[in-house]
Design a protein around this motif. Structure first.
Motif, PDB file in Angstrom:
ATOM      1  N   ASP A 267       0.829  -1.207   0.000  1.00 40.98           N
ATOM      2  CA  ASP A 267       0.000   0.000   0.000  1.00 40.98           C
ATOM      3  C   ASP A 267       0.862   1.256   0.000  1.00 40.98           C
ATOM      4  O   ASP A 267       0.570   2.231  -0.704  1.00 40.98           O
ATOM      5  CB  ASP A 267      -0.918   0.005   1.223  1.00 40.98           C
ATOM      6  N   HIS A 271       1.145   4.284  -2.974  1.00 41.39           N
ATOM      7  CA  HIS A 271       0.964   5.727  -2.788  1.00 41.39           C
ATOM      8  C   HIS A 271       2.216   6.509  -3.164  1.00 41.39           C
ATOM      9  O   HIS A 271       2.118   7.627  -3.696  1.00 41.39           O
ATOM     10  CB  HIS A 271       0.556   6.020  -1.349  1.00 41.39           C
ATOM     11  N   ASP A 276       2.414  10.655  -3.736  1.00 40.68           N
ATOM     12  CA  ASP A 276       1.971  11.172  -2.434  1.00 40.68           C
ATOM     13  C   ASP A 276       3.162  11.366  -1.496  1.00 40.68           C
ATOM     14  O   ASP A 276       4.142  10.604  -1.510  1.00 40.68           O
ATOM     15  CB  ASP A 276       0.982  10.203  -1.788  1.00 40.68           C
ATOM     16  N   GLN A 280       0.541  12.612   3.298  1.00 45.91           N
ATOM     17  CA  GLN A 280      -0.612  12.183   2.501  1.00 45.91           C
ATOM     18  C   GLN A 280      -0.813  10.667   2.615  1.00 45.91           C
ATOM     19  O   GLN A 280      -1.942  10.187   2.716  1.00 45.91           O
ATOM     20  CB  GLN A 280      -0.422  12.585   1.042  1.00 45.91           C
ATOM     21  N   ILE A 281       0.301   9.930   2.607  1.00 44.77           N
ATOM     22  CA  ILE A 281       0.198   8.473   2.760  1.00 44.77           C
ATOM     23  C   ILE A 281      -0.353   8.138   4.142  1.00 44.77           C
ATOM     24  O   ILE A 281      -1.226   7.263   4.285  1.00 44.77           O
ATOM     25  CB  ILE A 281       1.571   7.817   2.557  1.00 44.77           C
ATOM     26  N   ALA A 284      -4.069   8.745   4.165  1.00 49.54           N
ATOM     27  CA  ALA A 284      -4.828   7.797   3.343  1.00 49.54           C
ATOM     28  C   ALA A 284      -4.906   6.420   3.997  1.00 49.54           C
ATOM     29  O   ALA A 284      -5.942   5.747   3.911  1.00 49.54           O
ATOM     30  CB  ALA A 284      -4.193   7.685   1.963  1.00 49.54           C
ATOM     31  N   CYS A 321       2.757  -2.366  -7.374  1.00 53.77           N
ATOM     32  CA  CYS A 321       1.689  -1.542  -6.802  1.00 53.77           C
ATOM     33  C   CYS A 321       0.395  -2.364  -6.708  1.00 53.77           C
ATOM     34  O   CYS A 321       0.135  -3.248  -7.528  1.00 53.77           O
ATOM     35  CB  CYS A 321       1.437  -0.305  -7.634  1.00 53.77           C
TER      36      CYS A 321
END
Length: 325
Positions: A267, A271, A276, A280-281, A284, A321
Motif C-alpha cells: 500500500d 501511494h 503522495d 498524505q500516505i 490515506a 503496486c
C-alpha cells in the motif's frame, strides 16, 4: 457421419482449408481450397455471438445482397434446429425452409444450397455456413459429408468469443478474461479462462478505465476476496468480429508477495508511485507519519532502492503496486 473415401485431392483440400483459416489468407483462402472439392459459387459465414445470444452475417462472397435480418430468421426455423441437434448440413428446399429460400435466395438465381451448423472440435457452437450454386445438382453426392468433415475447422472463422492479442504479451501460466468497453466478457484465444477475474464485478470497470487510458499495458498486485494475492497484467486487445472492437485483457496468476513485502508495504509503495508525500500516505492509510517512514525504510532495504524516484520506477516496471479496483 457417413464414411468418406478420400482421394489425394480431398486430403490436400482439407489440409489447405486448415492452413488458410489459421494463416493470413483466412476465409478467402479457405474457401478457394474448399472449391476444389465442392462446386460452390457463393458463401456466407454467420457468426453466433454468445455475449448477445444473436446471429449476424460475418463475411460473404458471391451474393448480390445479404439481408440483414436473414440470419436470425434462419436460425429460428425448425429444420435448422434439427440440423443443430444432428450436426448435419441442411439442403436448400428441405421441408420447412421453402419460404426462407423463396425470399432470400431464389430471386437471385440460386438453385442449390447447403447450410451447415459450425461446431468446434470441443463441441461449442460458433455459427453457420451457407453455400449456394446455380446448378441444382451442385451439392448432390458426398458434398454434405465433405462439408461436415471440414466444418470444425471452419467453425474457427465464426468464433466471436475469442479476442485478439499479441501472444508474446502474455507469459505462460496466466489465466485471462477479455472485456470490451461495454463490459461484455469474452474468452482469450489459447489462454485458460480466469474464473477469479470473471467473479469480480469491479474488473469490467477496471477494463473500461484501462481502455480509455493511454496505457498500452499495466501491471500490478491484486488481493481477491479470500485474501489471496495475484499478479495481474492488463493488455490492450481487439475483441468481437476480427478484433474490430477496442478491448482489454485482464490476466492473472496467483503469487506470493515479492521481495517478502507485506500487504501494508505494498500500500505504501502504491501511494509513493502516485506521488503522495509521507503525510498524505499517513492520512490515506490511517497511520502515523513515523510508521510510514518506518515502512519506507524497510521497503528501501528490501528493494535495494535509495530514493522515491528509484522506488517508483522499479514498482511500475515490476508491477509492485496494488491495483486500485
Amino acid at each position: 457421419m457417413d464414411q468418406i473415401t478420400l482421394s489425394p485431392r480431398h486430403l490436400h483440400a482439407f489440409t489447405e482449408v486448415g492452413f488458410q483459416v489459421a494463416g493470413r489468407s483466412g476465409v478467402p483462402g479457405a474457401m478457394r481450397a474448399l472449391r476444389e472439392i465442392v462446386a460452390l459459387e457463393a458463401y456466407e459465414f454467420v457468426a453466433y455471438d454468445p455475449a448477445t445470444g444473436r446471429h449476424r452475417s460475418l463475411v460473404s462472397d458471391g451474393y448480390a445482397r445479404v439481408d440483414g435480418d436473414a440470419a436470425e430468421e434462419y436460425v429460428r426455423l425448425d429444420p435448422y434446429r434439427r440440423a443443430m441437434d444432428t450436426r448435419t448440413p441442411l439442403v436448400m428446399g428441405a421441408p420447412g425452409t421453402e419460404r426462407y429460400f423463396r425470399r432470400h435466395l431464389e430471386p437471385y438465381g440460386w438453385r442449390a444450397g447447403l447450410t451447415t451448423p459450425l461446431f468446434l472440435t470441443e463441441g461449442r457452437y460458433t455459427g453457420l455456413l451457407h453455400l449456394n450454386a446455380r446448378d441444382p445438382s451442385a451439392f448432390l453426392g458426398q458434398a454434405g459429408t465433405l462439408i461436415s468433415a471440414v466444418s470444425p475447422t471452419l467453425a474457427h472463422v465464426t468464433d466471436l468469443s475469442r479476442c485478439v492479442i499479441d501472444p508474446v504479451g502474455l507469459p505462460p501460466g496466466f489465466h485471462a478474461v477479455a472485456f470490451d468497453r461495454g463490459g461484455t466478457r469474452r474468452d482469450v484465444a489459447d489462454t485458460p479462462s480466469s474464473e477469479t477475474v470473471a467473479a469480480e464485478p469491479a474488473m469490467a470497470e477496471l477494463a473500461r478505465e484501462f481502455i480509455d487510458s493511454r496505457e498500452l499495458n499495466r501491471r500490478g498486485l491484486w488481493q481477491d476476496g479470500t485474501g489471496r494475492w495475484h499478479e495481474v497484467r492488463l493488455l490492450r486487445a481487439g475483441v468481437g468480429p476480427h478484433g474490430a472492437l477496442q478491448g482489454a485483457v485482464i490476466a492473472e496468476r496467483p503469487c506470493a508477495l515479492p521481495y517478502e513485502l507485506t500487504a501494508r508495504e505494498v500500500d505504501v509503495i502504491t501511494h509513493v508511485a502516485l506521488g503522495d508525500s509521507n503525510p498524505q500516505i499517513a492520512a490515506a492509510l490511517v497511520l502515523s507519519i513515523r510508521t510510514v517512514t518506518t515502512h519506507l525504510e524497510h521497503i528501501f532495504a528490501k528493494l535495494g532502492c535509495e530514493s522515491r524516484t528509484r522506488l517508483t520506477t522499479k514498482a511500475l516496471a515490476e508491477g509492485l503496486c496494488r491495483l486500485l479496483i
